[in-house]
Motif scaffolding. Structure first.
Motif, mmCIF file in Angstrom:
data_model
loop_
_atom_site.group_PDB
_atom_site.id
_atom_site.type_symbol
_atom_site.label_atom_id
_atom_site.label_comp_id
_atom_site.label_asym_id
_atom_site.label_seq_id
_atom_site.Cartn_x
_atom_site.Cartn_y
_atom_site.Cartn_z
ATOM 1 N N VAL A 15 3.552 4.272 4.840
ATOM 2 C CA VAL A 15 3.637 3.019 4.074
ATOM 3 C C VAL A 15 3.375 3.360 2.617
ATOM 4 O O VAL A 15 2.364 3.987 2.299
ATOM 5 C CB VAL A 15 2.605 1.981 4.555
ATOM 6 C CG1 VAL A 15 2.642 0.732 3.675
ATOM 7 C CG2 VAL A 15 2.845 1.611 6.008
ATOM 8 N N ILE A 16 4.302 3.003 1.732
ATOM 9 C CA ILE A 16 4.112 3.271 0.305
ATOM 10 C C ILE A 16 4.152 1.950 -0.446
ATOM 11 O O ILE A 16 5.035 1.121 -0.225
ATOM 12 C CB ILE A 16 5.193 4.223 -0.237
ATOM 13 C CG1 ILE A 16 5.074 5.576 0.467
ATOM 14 C CG2 ILE A 16 5.045 4.411 -1.748
ATOM 15 C CD1 ILE A 16 6.141 6.567 0.064
ATOM 16 N N LYS A 17 3.152 1.769 -1.309
ATOM 17 C CA LYS A 17 3.092 0.527 -2.083
ATOM 18 C C LYS A 17 3.099 0.819 -3.580
ATOM 19 O O LYS A 17 2.698 1.902 -4.002
ATOM 20 C CB LYS A 17 1.829 -0.250 -1.726
ATOM 21 C CG LYS A 17 1.858 -0.773 -0.311
ATOM 22 C CD LYS A 17 0.693 -1.675 0.004
ATOM 23 C CE LYS A 17 0.893 -2.281 1.391
ATOM 24 N NZ LYS A 17 -0.285 -3.012 1.840
ATOM 25 N N PHE A 18 3.542 -0.146 -4.335
ATOM 26 C CA PHE A 18 3.514 -0.057 -5.798
ATOM 27 C C PHE A 18 2.756 -1.263 -6.350
ATOM 28 O O PHE A 18 2.866 -2.361 -5.804
ATOM 29 C CB PHE A 18 4.935 -0.079 -6.369
ATOM 30 C CG PHE A 18 5.666 1.213 -6.194
ATOM 31 C CD1 PHE A 18 5.714 2.142 -7.213
ATOM 32 C CD2 PHE A 18 6.310 1.500 -4.993
ATOM 33 C CE1 PHE A 18 6.395 3.345 -7.047
ATOM 34 C CE2 PHE A 18 6.978 2.699 -4.817
ATOM 35 C CZ PHE A 18 7.026 3.619 -5.854
ATOM 36 N N THR A 19 2.024 -1.040 -7.415
ATOM 37 C CA THR A 19 1.399 -2.167 -8.090
ATOM 38 C C THR A 19 2.190 -2.448 -9.353
ATOM 39 O O THR A 19 2.389 -1.562 -10.179
ATOM 40 C CB THR A 19 -0.054 -1.832 -8.508
ATOM 41 O OG1 THR A 19 -0.563 -0.917 -7.555
ATOM 42 C CG2 THR A 19 -0.909 -3.059 -8.548
ATOM 43 N N LEU A 62 5.956 10.545 -6.965
ATOM 44 C CA LEU A 62 5.912 9.084 -7.039
ATOM 45 C C LEU A 62 5.468 8.656 -8.431
ATOM 46 O O LEU A 62 4.646 9.312 -9.056
ATOM 47 C CB LEU A 62 4.910 8.537 -6.023
ATOM 48 C CG LEU A 62 5.352 8.427 -4.566
ATOM 49 C CD1 LEU A 62 4.218 7.849 -3.739
ATOM 50 C CD2 LEU A 62 6.582 7.560 -4.430
ATOM 51 N N ASP A 63 5.979 7.545 -8.897
ATOM 52 C CA ASP A 63 5.527 7.019 -10.184
ATOM 53 C C ASP A 63 4.031 6.709 -10.104
ATOM 54 O O ASP A 63 3.491 6.487 -9.022
ATOM 55 C CB ASP A 63 6.311 5.742 -10.537
ATOM 56 C CG ASP A 63 7.754 6.075 -10.869
ATOM 57 O OD1 ASP A 63 8.031 7.248 -11.162
ATOM 58 O OD2 ASP A 63 8.600 5.165 -10.825
ATOM 59 N N LYS A 64 3.392 6.652 -11.263
ATOM 60 C CA LYS A 64 1.930 6.512 -11.317
ATOM 61 C C LYS A 64 1.415 5.276 -10.585
ATOM 62 O O LYS A 64 0.332 5.291 -10.021
ATOM 63 C CB LYS A 64 1.479 6.449 -12.781
ATOM 64 C CG LYS A 64 1.625 7.795 -13.476
ATOM 65 C CD LYS A 64 0.297 8.271 -14.035
ATOM 66 C CE LYS A 64 0.300 9.772 -14.245
ATOM 67 N NZ LYS A 64 1.484 10.263 -14.991
ATOM 68 N N ASN A 65 2.189 4.196 -10.631
ATOM 69 C CA ASN A 65 1.707 2.964 -10.009
ATOM 70 C C ASN A 65 2.012 2.889 -8.511
ATOM 71 O O ASN A 65 1.750 1.884 -7.873
ATOM 72 C CB ASN A 65 2.280 1.739 -10.735
ATOM 73 C CG ASN A 65 3.800 1.738 -10.701
ATOM 74 O OD1 ASN A 65 4.427 2.760 -10.400
ATOM 75 N ND2 ASN A 65 4.391 0.600 -10.985
ATOM 76 N N TYR A 67 1.562 4.441 -4.539
ATOM 77 C CA TYR A 67 0.616 5.241 -3.756
ATOM 78 C C TYR A 67 0.935 5.126 -2.269
ATOM 79 O O TYR A 67 1.559 4.164 -1.814
ATOM 80 C CB TYR A 67 -0.821 4.806 -4.032
ATOM 81 C CG TYR A 67 -1.103 3.369 -3.677
ATOM 82 C CD1 TYR A 67 -1.630 3.036 -2.423
ATOM 83 C CD2 TYR A 67 -0.830 2.340 -4.568
ATOM 84 C CE1 TYR A 67 -1.871 1.714 -2.092
ATOM 85 C CE2 TYR A 67 -1.069 1.020 -4.247
ATOM 86 C CZ TYR A 67 -1.597 0.711 -2.996
ATOM 87 O OH TYR A 67 -1.819 -0.597 -2.670
ATOM 88 N N ILE A 68 0.494 6.166 -1.540
ATOM 89 C CA ILE A 68 0.679 6.151 -0.091
ATOM 90 C C ILE A 68 -0.470 5.369 0.515
ATOM 91 O O ILE A 68 -1.634 5.726 0.365
ATOM 92 C CB ILE A 68 0.751 7.584 0.459
ATOM 93 C CG1 ILE A 68 2.014 8.263 -0.072
ATOM 94 C CG2 ILE A 68 0.725 7.578 1.978
ATOM 95 C CD1 ILE A 68 2.136 9.721 0.270
#
Lengths: 350, 315
Positions: A15-19, A62-65, A67-68
């Motif tokens: 699962v990868i999320k971005f803020t 992955l871009d800085k914002n 995360y896994i």
């Protein structure tokens, strides 16, 4: 091919999320995928389906914002999902897993000769020095199909055409001696005649250097040319995967159907081309049920309530659609597709 | 065929950029006709000059020599002011990248009506609004969208706005320069269907510029293949694809990957070698080898092409 021993990389429940501006976006929604040694896997999907994010996560780009959030990425003795620092990634990136990106114009350093750029990788990853490093570079330049290696070594990127630059980008990736090569839309920026040459080159190199390759693409023609297996992505999930023949001529997920049906090659002149209604879901929102359901003319009630699991079609072919449930009503693919499947089967039988 | 009305004719068009040593001939002596109501495809690789031809017709690029005729009247060079205004309205363009071709700081209402305002093609504010409303509805967008900014739309919707901007001028001839190259597969189909539908409804003629041969084959009636500023072959689309004659056309068609893994595995890609022609001693011309099927070749080549065909070998 489905042999546990031959697994080279294994993604488990990722699962990868971005803020983004204080809000959370789920780009990869619980994906599992195995990669086998020596194969060529194509990941197909439209923009925003998460195919590039998925690949970036396995080489730590992955871009800085982003995360896994959950899951594992198992490669040899490592779980790449646990990697935190740049030092961790240096053990893997380039040396074990390398990447060729879409645009050869921006991925080279304009101030260094191409020979030096390839040599950097040779020195860093293969531990060669001086004359032996130089010789190695020349050999790689020849391997990617560039003639007159000694002269070309001393030239700068602007002295090369688009296709030649892409060869150099590939040369740098190869110079790291990787086991896995990720090609992110390697030919999208190139003309068709050059595209054909580059794809052929990648195929030859795969054999010569015993590479496992992953292609990210939206072009089903490219997939047909290079892939042994295909994974189809939609809204951050792999909704169907199987051998290339299985996906092309025995697809089971309505999204895969729609994708193939909207190819102009399947269209009949003067008639409407099959098109998917609506737009992909907003990944900021929580997705309930099958993400494709609102656009799916074959959607069942349950599609809006519960996310389908993988149903087995063959030992190598799985699809996430409730239509494969034993209790589901029998649904036929669209007419144009049935014809296409039939033609494919005829080819398969000779 | 012979009786069909020609809407646009390009005669011996040359476009040259730069001067002296830096001179570059982008278009070399190109001639073709486009019939009213058809979709004429122009295919070629980057740098071949396909966009330059489109821009020459739009009068963005200056013509070095030759003529471009719209409905039999010259549109390049010095022309009367009212004729200039008329073709400004009658010939419109749809651009490739909907992300780059819309003014980010203007509302959709202004973007679509800019052409109307420039040509003062409406009598009252009410009429203008009505025209915008119609244009939006025709491309499948809601009239309310007029008050929004481009960034609020997806790529497919933006391309629809680009099409609405052309439509509002009530054109007869539209140049579509790679209108779907920047779009996703599923959105492509929507935009192509829309363009086809609008063509039938508004009796439009398209010049469809593209590099994607599979889309050209599906969408166009006739196709011209352009290589380094020369049209090397021109025919009805189906004929061109099923029976390509010029070695460059053949190479181009063979290079397109087909969505069929079995075919792809056994396919051999032809490579075009421009040095194969003996044009120094025997210059080529644009010859009609068969009714409506033109190819750039010299006499010796034409004889060979004809011979191969007579032998019944599929070319």
């Amino acid at each position: 091919m489905v042999d546990e021993k031959n697994k080279i990389l294994s993604i488990e429940n990722l699962v990868i999320k971005f803020t983004l501006r204080g809000r959370e976006l789920t780009a990869i929604r619980d994906i599992s995928l195995d990669l086998y040694k020596g194969e060529s896997l194509a990941i197909v999907g439209e923009s925003g389906s998460g195919k590039s994010v998925l690949m970036k996560s396995i080489i730590g780009l992955l871009d800085k914002n982003g995360y896994i959030d959950q899951g594992k990425i198992l490669y040899e003795d490592y779980d790449l999902a646990q990697f935190k620092t740049e030092n961790d990634w240096l053990k893997i990136r380039g040396k074990e897993i390398a990447m060729v990106t879409q645009d050869p114009m921006t991925s080279l350093n304009p101030l260094k000769t191409i020979g030096k750029q390839i040599e950097e990788a040779v020195i860093l990853h293969q531990g060669l020095k001086g004359k032996s490093a130089y010789e190695k570079v020349l050999q790689i330049i020849r391997d990617v199909g560039i003639k007159d290696a000694e002269r070309r070594y001393k030239q700068y990127p602007h002295e090369f055409s688009g296709g030649m630059r892409q060869r150099i980008v590939i040369a740098i990736a190869i110079a790291c001696n990787p086991k896995i090569l990720i090609c992110d839309e390697p030919t999208t920026a190139l003309d068709v005649t050059i595209q054909a040459q580059i794809l052929q080159l990648l195929k030859n190199l795969q054999e010569k250097y015993h590479l496992t390759t992953i292609y990210i693409t939206h072009d089903l023609g490219v997939v047909a040319k290079v892939a042994d297996r295909v994974a189809v992505m939609y809204a951050g999930d792999i909704i169907e995967f199987g051998k290339t023949d299985e996906i092309f001529f025995n697809a089971k997920h309505p999204y895969t159907w729609a994708l193939i049906s909207s190819l102009p090659q399947l269209g009949e002149k003067g008639k409407e081309l099959y098109s998917i209604k609506g737009t992909p879901p907003n990944l900021f929102n929580e997705i309930k049920g099958d993400a494709f359901a609102p656009r799916n003319p074959y959607a069942l009630k349950i599609d809006f309530v519960e996310r389908p699991p993988y149903f087995k079609v063959s030992d190598t072919h799985y699809a996430k659609t409730w239509l494969l449930h034993p209790n589901a009503p029998k649904v036929e693919p669209p007419e144009v597709l049935k014809k296409f499947f039939e033609e494919g089967r005829q080819y398969a039988n000779g | 065929m012979a009786n069909r009305e020609v809407i646009l004719e390009v005669k011996n068009l040359n476009v040259t950029f730069g001067k002296g040593k830096k001179k570059f001939e982008a278009i070399k002596d190109v001639s073709f006709q486009i019939y009213k109501g058809e979709t004429f495809g122009l295919v070629g690789e980057s740098g071949s000059g396909k966009t330059t031809i489109g821009r020459a017709i739009m009068r963005i690029n200056e013509v070095t020599s030759g003529e471009i005729l719209f409905k039999g009247r010259k549109i390049n060079g010095k022309i009367p002011r009212d004729w200039d205004r008329e073709i400004t309205q009658k010939i419109q363009m749809i651009f490739q990248d909907p992300m780059a071709s819309l003014n980010e700081r203007a509302k959709v209402d202004y973007i679509i009506s800019e052409g109307l305002i420039n040509t003062k093609n409406y009598s009252s504010e009410k009429e203008r609004q009505e025209k915008i409303r119609n244009a939006l509805l025709q491309v499948g967008l809601l009239p309310e969208f007029a008050s929004r900014f481009p960034h609020e739309f997806s790529g497919g919707q933006r391309q629809r706005i680009g099409i609405a901007r052309a439509l509002v001028m009530e054109p007869e001839f539209i140049i579509a320069d790679e209108p779907i190259s920047a779009l996703d597969v599923s959105i492509r189909a929507q935009v192509l269907n829309l363009m086809k539908h609008l063509q039938q409804q508004n009796n439009l003629t398209y010049l469809f510029i593209a590099h994607d041969l599979s889309i050209v084959r599906f969408f166009t009636d006739r196709t011209a293949v352009i290589y380094k500023g020369n049209i090397v072959e021109l025919a009805e689309t189906e004929k061109l694809f099923s029976n390509p004659i010029h070695p460059y056309t053949r190479a181009l068609i063979s290079a397109v990957p087909e969505p069929n893994p079995y075919k792809e595995r056994s396919k051999k890609v032809e490579i075009y070698d421009p040095t194969q022609h003996n044009y120094e001693t025997m210059p080529p011309s644009f010859i009609e080898i068969e009714k409506g099927h033109f190819v750039l070749a010299n006499e010796e080549e034409i004889a060979r092409y004809r011979e191969t065909r007579r032998m019944g070998v599929s070319m």
